[in-house]
Write a protein that holds these residues in place. Structure first.
Motif, short mmCIF file in Angstrom:
data_model
loop_
_atom_site.label_atom_id
_atom_site.label_comp_id
_atom_site.label_asym_id
_atom_site.label_seq_id
_atom_site.Cartn_x
_atom_site.Cartn_y
_atom_site.Cartn_z
N LEU A 159 37.93 -70.74 -14.70
CA LEU A 159 36.50 -70.49 -14.59
C LEU A 159 36.04 -70.71 -13.16
O LEU A 159 36.37 -71.73 -12.55
CB LEU A 159 35.72 -71.42 -15.53
CG LEU A 159 35.97 -71.26 -17.04
CD1 LEU A 159 35.23 -72.35 -17.81
CD2 LEU A 159 35.51 -69.88 -17.51
N ASP A 160 35.28 -69.78 -12.63
CA ASP A 160 34.74 -69.89 -11.27
C ASP A 160 33.34 -70.48 -11.37
O ASP A 160 32.37 -69.77 -11.63
CB ASP A 160 34.71 -68.51 -10.62
CG ASP A 160 34.21 -68.56 -9.17
OD1 ASP A 160 34.18 -69.68 -8.61
OD2 ASP A 160 33.84 -67.51 -8.63
N LEU A 161 33.24 -71.81 -11.17
CA LEU A 161 31.97 -72.51 -11.36
C LEU A 161 31.44 -73.05 -10.04
O LEU A 161 32.22 -73.46 -9.18
CB LEU A 161 32.15 -73.68 -12.34
CG LEU A 161 32.72 -73.36 -13.72
CD1 LEU A 161 32.91 -74.65 -14.51
CD2 LEU A 161 31.82 -72.40 -14.47
N TRP B 126 23.61 -69.69 -16.59
CA TRP B 126 24.76 -69.28 -15.77
C TRP B 126 26.07 -69.77 -16.40
O TRP B 126 27.06 -69.03 -16.45
CB TRP B 126 24.63 -69.84 -14.36
CG TRP B 126 23.52 -69.23 -13.57
CD1 TRP B 126 22.90 -68.03 -13.78
CD2 TRP B 126 22.88 -69.80 -12.42
NE1 TRP B 126 21.92 -67.83 -12.85
CE2 TRP B 126 21.89 -68.88 -12.00
CE3 TRP B 126 23.05 -70.99 -11.71
CZ2 TRP B 126 21.07 -69.11 -10.90
CZ3 TRP B 126 22.24 -71.23 -10.61
CH2 TRP B 126 21.26 -70.30 -10.21
N LYS C 36 29.41 -67.63 -18.00
CA LYS C 36 30.81 -67.80 -17.59
C LYS C 36 31.69 -68.25 -18.74
O LYS C 36 32.92 -68.07 -18.70
CB LYS C 36 30.88 -68.77 -16.42
CG LYS C 36 30.22 -68.19 -15.15
CD LYS C 36 30.22 -69.15 -13.99
CE LYS C 36 29.54 -68.50 -12.77
NZ LYS C 36 29.53 -69.38 -11.58
#
Length: 228
Positions: free
Chosen positions: A152-154, A199, A203
């Motif tokens: 996951l791009d957090l 957001w 994701k």
């Protein structure tokens, strides 16, 4: 439930708090001065301290500093003062929460429950341990998160929010607690939390209307739990 020390010099207020907290199944001891409070925490184990600021022998802010020198027990400040700068200073000096007088006993009970969840939840998971909830795997040390094996791009705040909730699976966390612990703010706009939750949901591949992990209880808070 919990062992509570009430530090309050007003006998009427003190008696009311003792009665209602006892009715809520808490074990309650009470004192009317700061020095008595210090003696109590030195000789007894408490789960939480409710500390009035207007004490006759020592200002509650100084009493808080002294308490922090001998114990890490969670402290909820009870105050008639509503100065934002002072409240922020008290939180920075070690208070875990605060209530502005007058307040209901139900409100105090809810704050006690939230503080205890935070204190007990912190001890349930080692700070650096990988947290797993369903298909979620969150590694706080490496600041990495995966969902069903997919990275996951957090953002930093999204990750902090995910870690905080994942360490308390199934627990409804009040918005005020999220602001204090994730945003490090005593006050804030609920919209800030809503935006970051939106957001994060995106994701995680879900929406508020069709949640899988993140569930919002309107007017109460947020919880993260594995999909059913």
């Amino acid at each position: 439930m919990a062992s509570v020390l009430v530090v309050e010099d007003d006998q009427f207020v003190r008696s009311a708090l003792i009665r209602h907290l006892t009715e809520a199944s808490h074990t309650v001891r009470s004192v009317g001065t700061a020095l008595e409070a210090l003696r109590e925490v030195a000789h007894h184990r408490f789960d939480v301290v409710v500390l009035d600021l207007g004490l006759p022998d020592l200002d509650g802010a100084e009493a808080l500093k002294m308490l922090r020198g001998v114990t890490d027990v969670p402290v909820i400040i009870a105050t008639a003062r509503d100065d934002e700068a002072e409240i922020v200073r008290l939180l920075n000096d070690g208070a875990d929460d605060y209530l502005t007088k007058p307040f209901s006993v139900e409100h105090l009970s809810a704050r006690i429950a939230a503080v205890l969840r935070r204190a007990r939840g912190a001890g349930e998971v080692a700070p650096g341990a990988v947290v797993r909830v369903g298909g979620l795997a969150v590694d706080p040390l490496r600041r990495q998160a995966e969902l069903d094996g997919r990275s996951l791009d957090l953002t930093r705040r999204e990750f902090d929010l995910l870690v905080f909730l994942a360490r308390r699976p199934g627990v409804v966390v009040p918005r005020r607690e999220l602001l204090a612990e994730v945003w490090q703010q005593a006050y804030g706009d609920d919209q800030t939390i809503d935006v970051h939750l939106s957001w994060l949901r995106h994701k995680l591949g879900e929406t508020a209307a069709n949640p899988r992990y993140l569930h919002t209880l309107r007017g109460v808070g947020v919880k993260l739990e594995p999909p059913r």
